[in-house]
Design a protein around this motif. Structure first.
Motif, PDB file in Angstrom:
ATOM      1  N   CYS A  67       0.847  -1.184   0.000  1.00  0.00           N
ATOM      2  CA  CYS A  67       0.000   0.000   0.000  1.00  0.00           C
ATOM      3  C   CYS A  67       0.889   1.243   0.000  1.00  0.00           C
ATOM      4  O   CYS A  67       1.825   1.352   0.796  1.00  0.00           O
ATOM      5  N   CYS A  70       0.205   3.047   3.716  1.00  0.00           N
ATOM      6  CA  CYS A  70       0.502   2.429   5.013  1.00  0.00           C
ATOM      7  C   CYS A  70       1.524   1.299   4.900  1.00  0.00           C
ATOM      8  O   CYS A  70       1.910   0.721   5.906  1.00  0.00           O
ATOM      9  N   CYS A 127      -4.298  -0.208  -0.047  1.00  0.00           N
ATOM     10  CA  CYS A 127      -4.964  -1.356   0.564  1.00  0.00           C
ATOM     11  C   CYS A 127      -6.476  -1.149   0.533  1.00  0.00           C
ATOM     12  O   CYS A 127      -7.238  -2.095   0.445  1.00  0.00           O
ATOM     13  N   CYS A 131      -7.569   4.513   2.793  1.00  0.00           N
ATOM     14  CA  CYS A 131      -6.462   4.219   3.711  1.00  0.00           C
ATOM     15  C   CYS A 131      -5.925   5.531   4.281  1.00  0.00           C
ATOM     16  O   CYS A 131      -5.645   6.472   3.546  1.00  0.00           O
ATOM     17  N   ASN A 143      -4.895   3.742  10.390  1.00  0.00           N
ATOM     18  CA  ASN A 143      -6.106   2.943  10.213  1.00  0.00           C
ATOM     19  C   ASN A 143      -6.521   2.281  11.531  1.00  0.00           C
ATOM     20  O   ASN A 143      -7.657   1.862  11.694  1.00  0.00           O
TER      21      ASN A 143
HETATM   22 ZN   LIG Z   1      -2.986   1.245   3.316  1.00  0.00          ZN
END
Ligand SMILES: [Zn+2]
Ligand SMILES: [Zn+2]
Length: 174
Positions: A67, A70, A127, A131, A143
């Motif tokens: 991602c 993140c 993701c 996010c 998150n």
């Molecule tokens: Zn993410």
């Protein structure tokens, strides 16, 4: 994967159907790492247009990456079209620089598919669309909830890491 194009090299209009799996190891682009979890399915054709060979194909498969916000590992579907002109190096007909040259009578499709994959990366993979990424101060995964940091402040250590990554990208040019 080497594809033998000798049967169509000399005959204008001759066509070679493609329906194969291309096993690619992976690629790195703008600091993101992409691995192909299974071979890409390549369908289409290579045909003799009279001056060179035209590769018109479609590739589809699945990649593993991370991602962009993140850094969680994720998988994503990839799906793109390929349109390239190919010519034998000894025929040397690359005046515009946009024809891919190959030696002898075999074309290596792996590099062509990888390059086209990189050209077709549609922005960054996430993701999930919303996010929230990592806290720029402490690295906490937002998150999972807030960490209470003042997110306006960028930790100099993160800035230093970013500088290293930027520099590494610069060195990757071909
Ligand atoms: Zn993410
Ligand atoms: Zn934080």
């Amino acid at each position: 994967m080497l594809t033998d194009v000798s049967s169509i090299l000399k005959i204008q209009g001759a066509k070679l159907e493609l329906d194969s799996e291309v096993g690619l190891s992976g690629a790195e682009f703008l600091g993101e790492r992409y691995s192909f979890t299974k071979p890409l399915r390549l369908t289409g054709e290579i045909y003799n247009n009279g001056q060179s060979l035209t590769l018109a194909a479609h590739a589809a498969g699945r990649i593993e990456t991370q991602c962009a916000r993140c850094l969680k590992p994720i998988e994503a579907d990839v799906d793109f079209d390929i349109h390239e002109l190919l010519s034998r190096a000894e025929d040397g007909a690359d005046e515009d620089g946009d024809i891919i040259l190959f030696d002898g009578h075999e074309v290596d499709l792996d590099d062509i598919v990888t390059d086209n994959f990189l050209m077709n990366i549609s922005g960054k993979y996430l993701c999930r669309d919303d996010c929230r990424g990592l806290c720029p101060v402490c690295g906490h995964d937002l998150n999972e909830g807030d960490c209470g940091c003042d997110s306006e402040y960028v930790d100099p250590r993160w800035q230093a890491l970013k500088d290293i990554l930027d520099r590494r990208d610069d060195g990757n040019g071909e």
